[in-house]
Each structure stands twice: as C-alpha cells, then as structure tokens.
Design an enzyme around this catalytic site. Structure first.
Site, PDB file in Angstrom:
ATOM      1  N   ASP A  36       0.857  -1.193   0.000  1.00  0.00           N
ATOM      2  CA  ASP A  36       0.000   0.000   0.000  1.00  0.00           C
ATOM      3  C   ASP A  36       0.891   1.241   0.000  1.00  0.00           C
ATOM      4  O   ASP A  36       2.016   1.205   0.510  1.00  0.00           O
ATOM      5  CB  ASP A  36      -0.907  -0.002   1.240  1.00  0.00           C
ATOM      6  N   ASN A  89      -5.330  -4.381  -6.896  1.00  0.00           N
ATOM      7  CA  ASN A  89      -6.549  -3.840  -6.293  1.00  0.00           C
ATOM      8  C   ASN A  89      -6.491  -2.339  -6.031  1.00  0.00           C
ATOM      9  O   ASN A  89      -7.532  -1.686  -6.007  1.00  0.00           O
ATOM     10  CB  ASN A  89      -6.805  -4.604  -4.988  1.00  0.00           C
ATOM     11  N   TYR A 156     -12.662   7.610 -13.709  1.00  0.00           N
ATOM     12  CA  TYR A 156     -12.812   6.322 -13.033  1.00  0.00           C
ATOM     13  C   TYR A 156     -13.436   5.289 -13.984  1.00  0.00           C
ATOM     14  O   TYR A 156     -12.932   4.173 -14.127  1.00  0.00           O
ATOM     15  CB  TYR A 156     -13.686   6.507 -11.780  1.00  0.00           C
ATOM     16  N   LYS A 160     -11.703   1.817 -15.418  1.00  0.00           N
ATOM     17  CA  LYS A 160     -12.244   0.502 -15.064  1.00  0.00           C
ATOM     18  C   LYS A 160     -12.673  -0.270 -16.311  1.00  0.00           C
ATOM     19  O   LYS A 160     -12.551  -1.495 -16.359  1.00  0.00           O
ATOM     20  CB  LYS A 160     -13.389   0.659 -14.064  1.00  0.00           C
ATOM     21  N   ILE A 189     -19.411  -0.964  -2.678  1.00  0.00           N
ATOM     22  CA  ILE A 189     -19.001  -1.788  -1.532  1.00  0.00           C
ATOM     23  C   ILE A 189     -18.730  -0.862  -0.348  1.00  0.00           C
ATOM     24  O   ILE A 189     -18.162   0.221  -0.510  1.00  0.00           O
ATOM     25  CB  ILE A 189     -17.715  -2.585  -1.873  1.00  0.00           C
ATOM     26  N   THR A 191     -16.770   0.496   1.963  1.00  0.00           N
ATOM     27  CA  THR A 191     -15.351   0.664   2.335  1.00  0.00           C
ATOM     28  C   THR A 191     -15.078   2.153   2.537  1.00  0.00           C
ATOM     29  O   THR A 191     -15.885   2.999   2.131  1.00  0.00           O
ATOM     30  CB  THR A 191     -14.404   0.179   1.215  1.00  0.00           C
TER      31      THR A 191
END
Ligand code: NAD
Length: 250
Positions: A36, A89, A156, A160, A189, A191
């Site tokens: 990360d 990810n 974005y 994707k 999701i 998060t």
C-alpha cells in the site's frame, strides 16, 4: 480453498477490499505481501493477519510508479522465494465533475493509479511468476463501472473499462504458460473509499441502486477473488466477473 505454499501480492491492502483479500488469502495459508502507499495501514493489516496466525509482510508501494511496482514484485520473490498469486486492487475515486469540467490533473492521476498501476503490476508480476515457474493467477480490480457508465465519473469509468480489455489481452498471452488473469466488477461496496468521501444520504441512495437493497461488503468481494485465484477456477481466464447485487440486471 487452500493457498499453502503460495506467495501472493495484494495492492491497496491497507484498507477496504484489499485488506479483506489479504486477510482471507493469509488465513487460507498464503504468504502475503500487503502492499500500500499508506505504509502504516499496510502494517495494520499485517498485524491483523499475524493475530490470526497468518504470514504477511508490509511493503510500501506507489502503484503509479513503475520502479516501485518492480521492487514490490522483487520483494515478494526475495522474502518468500517466488510469486504465484496477485491482486491488482489499489485504486482511487476522484472528483464528481462532468467530462467538460473534469480537472486535467485529476484525470492524469486516476489514469496513473487505476490503469497504469495495474499495467505495471501485470508487467512485473507476470515476469516474477514466469521466473518462479509454477504458474499463477492474477485478479485485476475493475468495477461494475467497467461495464456501465456513471455521470460525473469519466476518469474512473474509463480506467475501469480499460482494465477489462487489458485483462483479456494479458490472459490470452499467458494462458498457455499456466498463468490465469481475470477481472472482477464489484458494485458499491462498504469501504472507506465510499464512506470517507460521501454523505450518509448519498450512500443510502447508492444502496438503493442494488436490487438486494444494500451495499456489498469487502468479504463478499474477497470470496470471489479468492475463488478466481484458486485451483477450483482452473478453466477461468480472460473474463470479467460482476459481483453487483443485481446492479446491472436492472
Ligand atoms: P479503499 O480506499 O478502502 O482502499 C484503497 C487502498 O488503496 C488504500 O489503502 C490506499 O492507501 C491504497 N492506494 C491508493 N493509491 C495507491 C497507490 N498509488 N499505490 C498503492 N496503494 C494505493 O478503497 P476500496 O473501496 O477498498 O477499493 C479497492 C479497489 O476496489 C479500488 O480499485 C476500487 O476502485 C475498487 N472498487 C471499489 C468499489 C467500492 O464501492 N468501494 C467498487 C468497485 C470497485
């Protein structure tokens, strides 16, 4: 699913979906490089894994920097003796603006992290897997926005969608060498990517877009990812798998 003896890299594993995937891979026996840009969050994930008797090491990476990604792949091989699994990810959102008003700087940053970052990941992870010589499996984190649009999210959505094509090409190139590469497309999701940036009423309205009536969870995304990485998915490569609570069925 058993990942004993396998080494995995998960980028963006300090938070959200990546942390859930790192945790599941490690509890199922893999040695995990928790990568990360936010090193302290990566260390937190490693601490959680260690408390569940898993094996993991933190690595500070900026996926937008090719050299940093090359060092990440080398780190996995040096510390754990090879590379078998990877999840590209790490990703970022961006401002909510129409295409006409989208700031150039944000456009470039999102392309750098969400698209170039996955390309660099594939480039160096595939090389490390070929060198290890035991085959491999990779999952690229696209989004439901890899198949449908969303106003005010041009960068974005573009990245994707691009990941779906990139995944297909790389999968075709390396299928015969026993490396499987797939993409997944989660809908919204629960998060920090969402909860940090959006008001509760906006999150509520996002939940309503899913026929199941709620947001997804990181562990639901992890379950699909781990399945695709496992030997149970041995005939699955080059494809894009939605996990969207019915979002695209409407
Ligand atoms: P998150 O913000 O909780 O976690 C993302 C992690 O990536 C963070 O730990 C962050 O520090 C790290 N990161 C950001 N830039 C980086 C860089 N340049 N190099 C290395 N690490 C970096 O987000 P999340 O929701 O868990 O998202 C993970 C992935 O899932 C992203 O690619 C996102 O686009 C995708 N996704 C999320 C959702 C959602 O609704 N949350 C839906 C579909 C797809």
């Amino acid at each position: 699913m058993d990942f004993k003896g396998k080494t995995a890299i998960v980028t963006g594993a300090g938070s959200g979906i990546g942390a859930a995937i790192a945790l599941e891979l490690a509890t199922r026996g893999a040695h995990v490089v928790v990568a990360d840009i936010d090193h302290s969050s990566a260390v937190d994930t490693v601490t959680r894994i260690a408390s569940e008797v898993g094996s993991a090491l933190a690595f500070e990476v900026d996926v937008a920097d090719a050299e940093s990604v090359r060092e990440m792949a080398n780190f996995a091989v040096k510390e754990f003796g090879g590379l078998h699994l990877a999840v590209n990810n790490a990703g970022i959102g961006g401002p909510s603006e129409t295409t006409a008003d989208y700031p150039l700087e944000d456009w470039r940053k999102i392309i750098d992290v969400n698209l170039n970052g996955v390309f660099y990941g594939l480039k160096y992870e595939i090389a490390a897997m070929l060198e290890t010589g035991e085959g491999g499996a990779i999952v690229n984190m696209s989004s439901v926005l890899g198949s449908v649009g969303r106003p005010k999210a041009c960068a974005y959505v573009a990245t994707k969608h691009a990941l779906v094509g990139l995944t297909k090409v790389a999968a075709m190139e390396f299928a015969a060498r026993n490396i499987r590469i797939n993409a997944i497309g989660p809908a919204f999701i629960d998060t920090p990517l969402l909860t940090k940036n959006l008001d509760p009423d906006v999150i509520e309205s996002l939940a309503e877009l899913h026929p199941v009536g709620r947001l997804g969870t990181p562990t639901e995304v992890s379950a699909l990812t781990c399945f695709l990485l496992s030997s149970q998915a041995s005939f699955i490569t080059g494809s894009y798998h939605l996990i969207d609570g019915g979002y695209t069925a409407r």
